[in-house]
Design an enzyme around this catalytic site. Structure first.
Site, PDB file in Angstrom:
ATOM      1  N   TYR A   8      -1.569  -0.811  10.537  1.00 39.27           N
ATOM      2  CA  TYR A   8      -1.627  -0.946   8.959  1.00 39.27           C
ATOM      3  C   TYR A   8      -0.344  -0.504   8.233  1.00 39.27           C
ATOM      4  O   TYR A   8       0.123  -1.106   7.488  1.00 39.27           O
ATOM      5  CB  TYR A   8      -2.947  -0.463   8.523  1.00 39.27           C
ATOM      6  CG  TYR A   8      -3.118  -0.841   6.847  1.00 39.27           C
ATOM      7  CD1 TYR A   8      -3.553  -1.973   6.492  1.00 39.27           C
ATOM      8  CD2 TYR A   8      -2.949   0.292   6.256  1.00 39.27           C
ATOM      9  CE1 TYR A   8      -3.518  -2.408   4.970  1.00 39.27           C
ATOM     10  CE2 TYR A   8      -3.010  -0.210   4.623  1.00 39.27           C
ATOM     11  CZ  TYR A   8      -3.648  -1.283   4.304  1.00 39.27           C
ATOM     12  OH  TYR A   8      -3.489  -1.492   2.847  1.00 39.27           O
ATOM     13  N   SER A  57       0.749  -1.078  -0.124  1.00 40.13           N
ATOM     14  CA  SER A  57      -0.168   0.028  -0.046  1.00 40.13           C
ATOM     15  C   SER A  57       0.700   1.166   0.130  1.00 40.13           C
ATOM     16  O   SER A  57       1.966   1.327   0.446  1.00 40.13           O
ATOM     17  CB  SER A  57      -0.944   0.031   1.163  1.00 40.13           C
ATOM     18  OG  SER A  57      -1.432   1.363   1.441  1.00 40.13           O
TER      19      SER A  57
END
Length: 263
Positions: free
Chosen positions: A160, A147
Site C-alpha cells: 500500500y 495517502s
C-alpha cells in the site's frame, strides 16, 4: 451546461463524500462501486436529493475494460466528462515487521488497483477532456486520492505504501503529459474516520489511533471523509491555476506535535 464528474470507489467513505459534495455544488455524478451495491444505492439517493442527475456503474478499477466501461457509460449518459476523482483503492493490513504478511498476488493486486487503476481511468477520460479543451477551452480536472503513506512510508502495508508513493509520482507525470487540457493533482489524507480503517485495524486499535489524532495533531482532529472531500474538491473545482500538486491533508500530523498553552 451542467458539469459531470466520475468518482471511483464512491459507494462509501471518502468517495461517497466527494460524490455528495459535488452534487451539492450542482454537478452530475457517475457513482462507481465494485461490490457494495447497497451502499452505492444510498450514495445515489443522497446525490439525487440535491436535484442533480446520477448513474450507478459497477466496475473494477483494476481492470482496463471496466475503466473504459465507466467512462463510456458516463459519456453515453451526459456526453461529457469534466472531472475525475480516482478514489478507489485496495490494501491488505500487515503487522509491522511481518515481511511474510502478504503474497506476490497481494502485492500485484494492490499496485494494480492503486496505481494502474488511476492511470487507466485517466486514459479513459482523456480523449473527451482533450476534445472539450480543443473545442471550447474548457479544461478538465483529475484528482488522485493518495495517502500520507506515500510521503512518510507508514501505512497499512508495504504494498500500500509503495503504491501511494507511485501514485504521487504518477500524478506529476500526468500533470505534464495531459497539459494544457487537463489539470492533475493529488491529496494525501492521513487518518480518516471510516469503516474501512476500523475494519482493517480492529476496533481497539482504531479507537487508539483516533484518540491519538485528537490529542497530538496540531489541529487536534481525527479527519472525516467530508474534510478530505473538501480538499479534493478544491483541486477539482476551484484551483484553476494549479496542476501537479500533492497536498497532505492530515490535520498537520506530518509537522509533529507543537505544544501550545491553553490546549
Amino acid at each position: 451546461m451542467t458539469q459531470v464528474a466520475i468518482v471511483t470507489g464512491s459507494a462509501t467513505g471518502l468517495g461517497a463524500a466527494c460524490a455528495v459534495d459535488l452534487a451539492s455544488r450542482g454537478w452530475n455524478v457517475a457513482i462507481n462501486y465494485t461490490k457494495s451495491r447497497r451502499e452505492a444505492d444510498e450514495t445515489y439517493s443522497k446525490v439525487k436529493a440535491h436535484g442533480v442527475d446520477a448513474i450507478l456503474v459497477q466496475a473494477d478499477m483494476g481492470q482496463d475494460i471496466d475503466c473504459r466501461k465507466l467512462a463510456e457509460e458516463t459519456l453515453k449518459k451526459w456526453g461529457r466528462i469534466d472531472g475525475l476523482i480516482n478514489n478507489a483503492g485496495a490494501t491488505k493490513f500487515q503487522k509491522s515487521g511481518d515481511l511474510d504478511g502478504f503474497t506476490a498476488e497481494d502485492f500485484d493486486r494492490i499496485l494494480w488497483v492503486n496505481v494502474a487503476g488511476p492511470y487507466m481511468m485517466s486514459r479513459a477520460v482523456w480523449p473527451n477532456m482533450k476534445k472539450q479543451w480543443e473545442k471550447s477551452r474548457q479544461r478538465g480536472s483529475i484528482v488522485n486520492i493518495s495517502s500520507t503513506a506515500g510521503a512518510t512510508g507508514l501505512g497499512s502495508s508495504i504494498p500500500y505504501v509503495a503504491s501511494k508513493g507511485a501514485l504521487n509520482t504518477l500524478t506529476l507525470t500526468l500533470a505534464l503529459w495531459l497539459s494544457p487540457a487537463v489539470r492533475v493533482n493529488a491529496i494525501c489524507p492521513g487518518f480518516i474516520q471510516s469503516r474501512w480503517l476500523r475494519d482493517g485495524l480492529g476496533l481497539a486499535e482504531y479507537e487508539k489511533m483516533k484518540q491519538a489524532m485528537e490529542q497530538t495533531t496540531p489541529l487536534r482532529q481525527a479527519g472525516t471523509p467530508e474534510q478530505m472531500a473538501e480538499a479534493a474538491l478544491f483541486f477539482l473545482t476551484s484551483a484553476s491555476h494549479v496542476t501537479g500538486e500533492i497536498l497532505l491533508v492530515d490535520a498537520g500530523n506530518h509537522l509533529g506535535t507543537v505544544p501550545m498553552k491553553g490546549r
